[in-house]
Design an enzyme around this catalytic site. Structure first.
Site: not given
Length: 176
Positions: A12-14, A16, A155
């Protein structure tokens, strides 16, 4: 002191994955970037538009005497959902796929064994891509250490803090 090893992971989002892995004992550096695509030196915007085929990844330099590759993988599979194709939470697109880009045959064998062991624990099939790392491109500087620089970003508070809680609960023995 042993030489460091490198792991390249997409979940997913780097931001995270980077924030969680930086909390582990033996992790020397975590760099956000891109891998698995077909364009040289991609930009964040092009990756997000799905034009390059890259996944958002983190490249982890770690001391194998302090934390093993298998331990990193077990944490990685804890902090993201390896059963969702091209999606993690609110992030949708192939750039958010679950992937492990291995650096040698030993890493490939380890990740395949870990997936085989974890598969029965999930209701759905693990869809994590397992492929050799061809090229890693570091992301733009403003993506590096994002959570440290912006801990109160919405976020981050909504998506990263729960991953950190899960990490701390399930892998406290591996924390720095």
């Amino acid at each position: 002191m042993s030489e460091t090893e490198t792991a390249t992971l997409a979940g997913g989002c780097f931001w995270c994955i980077e924030a969680a892995l930086k909390e582990l004992r033996g992790v020397d550096r975590v760099t956000s970037g891109y891998a698995g695509g077909h364009v040289d030196d991609p930009s964040y915007e092009a990756v997000c538009r799905g034009e390059t085929g890259h996944a958002e990844v983190v490249q982890v330099e770690f001391d194998p005497d302090a934390i093993g590759y298998r331990d990193l993988l077990e944490v990685f599979f804890t902090i993201h959902d390896p059963t969702t194709l091209n999606r993690q939470g609110p992030d949708v697109g192939s750039q958010y796929r679950s992937a492990v880009y291995y650096h040698d045959d030993a890493q490939r064998e380890t990740v395949e064994a870990v997936i085989d062991e974890l598969e029965p624990l999930y209701d759905d099939e693990i869809v994590t891509e397992v492929a050799p790392l061809e090229t890693f491109y570091p992301a733009e500087e403003y993506h590096q250490d994002y959570f440290e620089k912006h801990p109160n970003d919405t976020y981050c508070t909504v998506n990263i803090n729960p991953k950190l809680s899960k990490l701390r609960e399930k892998h406290a023995e591996l924390l720095a």
